[in-house]
Design an enzyme around this catalytic site. Structure first.
Site, mmCIF file in Angstrom:
data_model
loop_
_atom_site.group_PDB
_atom_site.id
_atom_site.type_symbol
_atom_site.label_atom_id
_atom_site.label_comp_id
_atom_site.label_asym_id
_atom_site.label_seq_id
_atom_site.Cartn_x
_atom_site.Cartn_y
_atom_site.Cartn_z
ATOM 1 C CE LYS A 156 -3.827 -2.057 2.683
ATOM 2 N NZ LYS A 156 -4.796 -1.766 1.442
ATOM 3 N N GLY A 169 -11.207 -2.857 8.486
ATOM 4 C CA GLY A 169 -10.713 -3.073 10.001
ATOM 5 C C GLY A 169 -11.892 -3.273 10.927
#
EC number: 4.3.3.6
Length: 295
Positions: free
Chosen positions: A82, A154
């Site tokens: 990322k 998440g």
């Protein structure tokens, strides 16, 4: 026909090769090997999974290159990493390291609140998140070779990924059924390139693959996203925040492949142990919703 390294044809072709598979977030070589053994088609190397990034707060940046190298050396499957939205140098560093894909990711703290990366200038292919067709086509217009739903990373809560997948697919169907002379107005409404809307009408689908991401926590979640038309599944915190990561990894891979075999999914889910703890999206403040990052 000559094929040019770094061309859209090559980069989109690389993404097509992952179709139907599961891509797992990993933070070290051991986790990467577990993912590969479970049948993951690729891994995403990062310092912390999204649930830990969310819990820690502060500024989330590109992973330490040491972690990325460790993962690259541990497995034979493609390795992604990322970079922050708009962070040219992080992306160039990852490209120089030889990662197979870069995720310009809203999971990390954006470096630029106005501009995304011009991904067409890179040889390495990019994956980007989207909530609707406008976002999807803006990222493709910049050079993204692969899309994923943003979901809400998440959280272990699939509701936002479902919302985003349904939204994109319904807007694609609308474009396909439009007459060509209506597309320019639709391009204006979506804030998207006319040429890409024309491609969708001609192809009957998006010109790149669109994976599900953000909230996948169980085999049933993965199967649901495939049922809704996802080309594959990203699993962030859902594997290694579960009670038994190895079992969860194998079960999610099988459920993604056999997403309409409901008896199998039931058997896979029987003795997995506890999944990751989930968060209720409505309890998150706007500034805590990662999906709001980028445009």
């Amino acid at each position: 026909m000559s094929v040019i390294l770094g061309s859209d044809l090559v980069k989109r072709g690389m993404a097509q090769m992952q179709k139907g598979g599961v891509i797992m977030d990993v933070v070290n070589a051991e986790q990467a090997r577990i993912a590969e053994a479970a049948g993951a088609v690729a891994v995403m190397a990062l310092e912390r999974v999204p649930s830990d990034i969310r819990a820690a707060g502060g500024v989330a940046r590109m992973a330490n290159p040491r972690i990325v190298k460790e993962v690259m050396e541990a497995v034979s499957i493609p390795v992604m990493a990322k970079a922050r939205i708009g962070h040219i140098t992080e992306a160039r560093v990852l490209e120089a390291m030889g990662v197979d894909y870069i995720d310009e990711s809203e999971v990390l703290t954006p470096a630029d609140e106005e501009f995304h990366l011009l991904k067409s200038e890179y040889t390495v292919p990019f994956v980007c998140g989207c909530r609707d067709l406008g976002e999807a086509l803006r990222r493709i217009g910049e050079g993204a070779s692969m899309l994923r739903t943003k979901g809400e990373p998440g959280t272990g809560n699939i509701v936002e990924a479902v919302r985003h997948m349904r939204k994109v697919n319904s807007q694609v169907r609308k474009v396909v059924n439009m007459s060509t002379d209506e597309l320019m107005t639709e391009a204006k409404i979506l804030g998207a390139p006319f040429e890409l809307l024309l491609q969708i009408k001609q192809l009957g689908k998006l010109p790149v693959v669109n994976f599900a991401a953000g909230g996948v926590a169980t085999p049933a979640d993965a199967a649901l996203m495939m049922e809704l038309g996802a080309d594959g599944v990203f699993v962030g915190s859902g594997i290694f925040k579960a009670e038994n990561p190895e079992k969860f990894a194998r079960a999610i891979v099988q459920a993604t492949t056999h997403y309409q075999d409901y008896d199998l999914i039931a058997r896979l889910s029987e003795e997995l142990g506890e999944p990751m703890r989930g968060l209720e999206i409505s309890k998150l403040s706007v500034q805590d919703r990662m999906q709001e990052r980028g445009w």
